[in-house]
Structure formats: C-alpha cells, structure tokens
Scaffold this active site. Sequence first.
Site, PDB file in Angstrom:
ATOM      1  N   HIS A  32      29.067  36.073  36.695  1.00  0.00           N
ATOM      2  CA  HIS A  32      28.478  37.204  37.448  1.00  0.00           C
ATOM      3  C   HIS A  32      27.375  36.840  37.964  1.00  0.00           C
ATOM      4  O   HIS A  32      26.339  36.590  37.266  1.00  0.00           O
ATOM      5  CB  HIS A  32      28.501  38.276  36.304  1.00  0.00           C
ATOM      6  N   ARG A  92      25.465  38.734  40.161  1.00  0.00           N
ATOM      7  CA  ARG A  92      24.778  39.969  40.281  1.00  0.00           C
ATOM      8  C   ARG A  92      24.268  40.169  41.879  1.00  0.00           C
ATOM      9  O   ARG A  92      23.763  41.320  41.933  1.00  0.00           O
ATOM     10  CB  ARG A  92      23.500  39.866  39.404  1.00  0.00           C
ATOM     11  N   ASN A 143      32.178  42.517  41.259  1.00  0.00           N
ATOM     12  CA  ASN A 143      31.595  43.770  40.642  1.00  0.00           C
ATOM     13  C   ASN A 143      30.002  43.957  40.992  1.00  0.00           C
ATOM     14  O   ASN A 143      29.306  44.072  40.100  1.00  0.00           O
ATOM     15  CB  ASN A 143      31.752  43.988  38.991  1.00  0.00           C
ATOM     16  N   ASP A 148      37.303  42.961  37.770  1.00  0.00           N
ATOM     17  CA  ASP A 148      36.583  42.577  36.503  1.00  0.00           C
ATOM     18  C   ASP A 148      35.259  43.433  36.458  1.00  0.00           C
ATOM     19  O   ASP A 148      34.758  43.517  37.354  1.00  0.00           O
ATOM     20  CB  ASP A 148      36.269  41.267  36.416  1.00  0.00           C
ATOM     21  N   HIS A 196      40.768  41.897  33.872  1.00  0.00           N
ATOM     22  CA  HIS A 196      40.137  42.006  32.575  1.00  0.00           C
ATOM     23  C   HIS A 196      40.933  43.125  31.620  1.00  0.00           C
ATOM     24  O   HIS A 196      41.160  44.199  31.940  1.00  0.00           O
ATOM     25  CB  HIS A 196      38.869  42.906  32.931  1.00  0.00           C
ATOM     26  N   ASP A 220      32.281  33.646  31.554  1.00  0.00           N
ATOM     27  CA  ASP A 220      31.811  35.080  31.703  1.00  0.00           C
ATOM     28  C   ASP A 220      30.382  35.380  31.849  1.00  0.00           C
ATOM     29  O   ASP A 220      29.697  36.382  31.241  1.00  0.00           O
ATOM     30  CB  ASP A 220      32.577  35.862  30.627  1.00  0.00           C
TER      31      ASP A 220
HETATM   32 ZN   LIG Z   1      35.559  41.051  32.002  1.00  0.00          ZN
END
Ligand SMILES: [Zn+2]
Lengths: 322, 443
Positions: free
Chosen positions: B79, B81, B111, B169, B196, B322
């Site tokens: 991620h 961001r 995400n 996710d 996920h 992750d």
């Molecule tokens: Zn996840």
Amino acid sequence: MTRERSSLGKDLVGLEPLDGDQIRSILDTAEPFKEISERTIKKVPVLRGKTIVNLFFEASTRTRVSFEFAEKRLSADTVNISATASSVSKGETLVDTARNLEAMRIDMVVIRHWASGAARFLAERIPSTVINAGDGAHEHPTQGLLDLLTLRDHFGKIEGLKVCIVGDIVHSRVARSNIFGLLKLGAQVAVCGPPTLLPRGIERLGVERFVRLEEAIQWADALNVLRLQLERMEGGFVPSLREYNRVYGVSTRRLEAAPRELLILHPGPMNRGVEIDSDVADGDHSVVLRQVTNGVAVRMAVLYLLSGGDPASAEAAKGGQE
Amino acid sequence: MTARWTEGPDSVAVAPRPLVIRGGRVLDPSRGLDAVLDVLLVGGSVAELGSGLTAPDGADVRDASGLIVTPGLIDVHVHLREPGAEHKETIESGARAAAAGGFTAVCAMPNTDPVIDDPAAVGFVLAAGRRAGAARVYPVGAISSGQNGQRLTPVGELVDAGAVAITDDGNPVMDSGLMRRALEYASAFGIPVSDHPEDLGLSRGGVMNEGVVSTRLGLRGKPNAAEDVHIVRDLLVAEETGGHIHIQHVSTRYGVDAIRRAKARGVRVTAEVTPHHLILTEEAVEGYRTEAKMNPPLRTQEDVDAVRAGLVDGTLDTLATDHAPHHYDEKERAFDDAPNGIVGLETSLGLVLTELVGRGVMDITTAIHRMSTGPAQAMGLPGGTLAVGSPADVTLIDPKRAWTVDPAAFLSKSANTPFGGWELTGGPAATIVGGRVVWEWGP
Ligand SMILES: [Zn+2]
C-alpha cells in the site's frame, strides 16, 4: 513529581497483574476504612494536598460517585472531567488527554473509558498514578475488589468458594476482574450465559462454563449477576429481553432448586425483570447494597495504598478526625 | 510530467552502462541454478552468465564475492497510500523503501483516495512509480468502481493502462456474484483477481484474532472461520469459472489446506503470505500493542506452523509484505481505534533470512523462490529469473550482515512495525533495476 513506591506499583490497571498477597492487602486495608463512612464527620487527612482527576469518557454515575466519596473522605482535591463521545472526537483524545494531564502535574487519575486497554495506555504515558475505573470489556478492578470484599464479609474467606458470574461475559469488564481476582484468591469460578455471550477460550482462563442457569445454580455458592446491556439485542447476541429473562433471569423460583442458599451479587445498575427479578434483588440473599458500601471502602484502600500508604498502618491513618 | 520519465527507469536520460556482477553466488530458483558466476547486464537485460566474463568496454564492474545474486525480489502486495494519504507514504517514498528492502518491483494496491478504478488513475501510479526511479511500481486496479462492491471497473482499459491485476483489497468482495463476474471477465485479459478473504459478517467488530488472548484482553475477535469461509468461496467460484484467483495474506491453517486441495484439483489459484503471519502469533498483541494490529490478525502457533508448511511446499506461491504504512499518531491510540497494518518492505528479507532460513524452516533457494520467481509467476510479471534476455532486475544479498531493525531509519515515511529492535542476520546489499543500481547498503 516524587512519590514513594507503593506496594501495588504505580498504577492499578487491573487485577490480572496483581498477586494474591497484593489483593489481600487491599481487602485488609479496606476493613478499617469501612468504619469511616459510619462516622458523623466522614473525613480523614490521608490524601490532603493530593489532586485527583476523575476522567470519565463514558457516563457512569455509580462508579464516579463512589470514587468521589472515597477521595473526599481521604481529603483529596478532586476534579471531575466528563469527556463523553459527543464532547470530544474519538481517537486523538486519549493521547492529548495524557499530555494535558502530564502538564497539570496531577497526582492521580481515575479513568473510565470505552476502549479496552485505555487505562494502561494512559499509565504508560504519564508519571501520575492511574486507576482504572473500567476500560472497555477489559477490567474494572475496583468493582472486582468490592465483590471480593463482599464475598469475604459473608463467607469469611474466598478460598474454595464457588462463584458463578452470570450473563454477558463477552462485553464485561466486571467479569474479567472477578475472574482474575477470584482465581488468585483460590476460589473456583464459573461463567454462565447464552453461548453467544461467552467468549472463546474462556475455559483456558481456568473457569467452568455453563450455558444453562439451572446448572450454575446447582454448582455455585454465589452468583454474580451482570447487567444485560440493551444494545446486545441489536447485535443479535440475544433474541429478546423476554426470552433472556425466561432462560437466564435469576428468579426466586429458579433459586428454590439450589442445593444451598446462594448469595446474590449484582454490580448495578440492575435491569429488574431482565437479568434479575425484583424479589431476588431485594431479597434476603442479595448483598447489592453491601456492595455499594464496600465500594467506597475498597476505593479508599486503593487510593491510600497507591499514594504510598502502608497497609499495616491504615488503622492508624484513619484514626484522626479532621 | 516530462517526457523523459515516461519510458521507465530503464531509459531515464541515457541507458545505463553495462554492468558486470563478479564472483557472487548466483541463485536463480527459476532454473535451479546455484553456482558462483559472473553476471553481465547490458541495455537493461541480462546478457550473459558465466565464469570469468570479460567486461565490455565502458562497463561498471561490481565485486559480489561473499554475496548472493538473485533475480530481483518482487512484492505483490503493498500500500503506497498515494493519492490521498501522502502523510503515510508516497509512491516515491514507497518505491525507495522497496529498493532499500531489496525489492526491484512492487504491486501497488488500489485502495487509495481516489480509488485506482479508471485508466487515468492507473496511469498516474505508473508515471509516479517511474519518476521515483527506484523499484518498479506495478499498479493494481480495483475490482469494483470506488471499491464499493457493486459495479465492475473497466478492466480492459485498466489493463491497457498498465494494471497487472485487480483487487478490492482493504475490502473483501462480499458479493459472490460480483466475484464470479470479475473472475470471468478478467480471464479475457490474462490477469488475476486478487481478494482479501474475510467474511465481514463473521469478523464484525473484531480487532484481533478471536481466542484466549482476545478474551483476556477484552478485545473483540475475528475467528479463523471468517477467513476460511471466504477462501473456500473464492476457490469454488474460481473453479466454477476457470478464472485465476489470487488469495491475499493467508493466515489460517484451514485456509492453507483448502488452497492445497484446490491446487490438487487444478483450480487456478495462487496465494501469498506475509512475513508477520509467518513469524508472529496473537501474543504480540499483549499490552494492546497497536503495531501488532493488522488484518487478517496475527493468529496462533498452529496457524503459523501451517502457513510455514504451505510456503515451503508451494501451496502459498509467494511472500508478500502487505506493506501498510500509518502515521505515528494514527497508531498512538487505544487498540480499538488504531488502523490495521504494518510496514514491511524494509524488514521482509532480513526477517526471512533470519527467522525462516536461519532457523531451518526453509532453505535459501525456497526462500528466494518465494520472493522472486514465485511472485513473478503468480502475478504474470516480467522478472523473477536471471535467464538471458530477461529484465536486468537483480538483488544482491549479504547473508552475513548483522543489523538491528531501526524504524527511525526507514526510507518509508512510516515506522509502524512490531519488529523494531529485532536483531537480524542477512539483508540486501544492492538493488539493481533495469541494469541500474538504485540502492545499495552503506552503513
Ligand atoms: Zn488485505
């Protein structure tokens, strides 16, 4: 801030971190303090000059008032801060609060918070003594202690007693503090409630598990009946209040089946007609008012010990009237 | 955005000079190769492997004796961001953190805010990744627009723009019908659908693993079944449609078992596991440590043993961090209030070498496979091999370097890790992307 080390450590965040001797010393210290409440002038100078903040992130008249009585009877200066959800934004408040308290040089903080671990969070971040007045579903140590004191008053000892905690164990800090405290003093402990309200792995804490009240009544010397939070209905944990009362409500009729006389405790406030019927709550075996009285004494003992007081001289400490 | 960046790190300004990596232990799990060799990188590709290679004119020569030379490590689940939460991480800081962890490529989860659910957003991630000039950044698109679980994104356009997979996710795909359509539709473009696995009904209110620790701490738990039910659902839908499902961050013993059985039946499934689920248990939450709060939660030793076995036997194809950066203030909260996730890019290799290889859980070849060849194959990415003609993405590993995890020294903008202070042995020595050294260890 210099403070002599207390026999309980800096804080009281729960009964789990204490050993049996420490718990017994709190109960013993509470004995002489019981008597102060009976006097005309209910005040001793033990905590004179100390400042205590009662910091309540969750409304709780009972616990707050009990602490306040205990603090005032020990002559502490007290400030109440109620920071319920509407007035403060969730999240940063705890750490901001910690910083503010640190800046104000408070001696002790009594905290009630909706999040498990909140008292410990604060205790790790400020030099003041922190007393947990209930954190989420974790612990409510002074409630556990007053329950222990009430049981000891009645039975003379805790060791070997069979105590069953009845109701919503999943969400209950009272249940956890009772479990830890009772086990450390040698009692046998059971929990009883609908399986939806009994947390996973509870047996691994060393307690019996009953899913029917009838079984618990056959087993126990005392029942500690927990309040059923009405929002458990929405969470789908319990189908209806009526059904809860029918299956898990403590009633005279049910108690008649007990092989011995059962002592009934309830941390309050009670939902009469839900987890407990009025005739039981007000009956001969109920010690709920005794619990309230003991609550003040136990909290005085905790405040006294955490301020560095010697358990052996509690009797002398409360001697002088102001 | 200037034109000179648009071709990727391999073509920034001028092409890199040829590079000879001399005398390292070349470990290429894609071909079962394990020998002391020289590696020649020319024009962004692997040109030659052999003993005593002559350096071409103008070549850089790097001594790799005592080091392990592997295909560039790939992390298929990070991620970064950006856009939206640049105070936690940016694509640039994340790509640099990746390189500092020995990774030559990462797959960025969609995400963000806004969600990566249209081709322009995919293009933004791709361009920002190239501009960073560190690890390659492969965008992953969303399954549903806005990741709201309703309407399928324009998958074909996302793939054309550079997306290598789709996932919601952060959220599981709860609607099995949507999962069916996603698997069917994505199969036309040869990309996996990554999920996920979490049944939100079973996990509702949970903030850690459900078990004796949650009971003692008074925290609400998520049972293994919340993950298991969803994994099994995904496997069945993948079997039904013939689509490629990629199961993210497997943490349960039953989940591993279900994937193993599905693979035996020929279901097109790949799966990943994180370093923390391989190393830590729910006990790490003791003391309400928010740096041990993640989703899925840390489980029990039985689960740890099962995911380890799954990674060893290949049921779990790849390690993935992750990597989930959060600002200090966001984790400095009551446990219930803190966000899920930990950073992982800069600790992953060291943890694997120390806690898994060092303790005999798996051999180094398997470990490197699961961090290079495995992820490349699972996601259909270039790399994961040192075969001649493949991208000149190479990681040099120093298996002996002793170091202490110092979150304050991370290149990531965030430091939320439960591994701070851990003493590790082995870590990246240099990271080479497209034939160019983008990071090297320097004390
Ligand atoms: Zn996840």
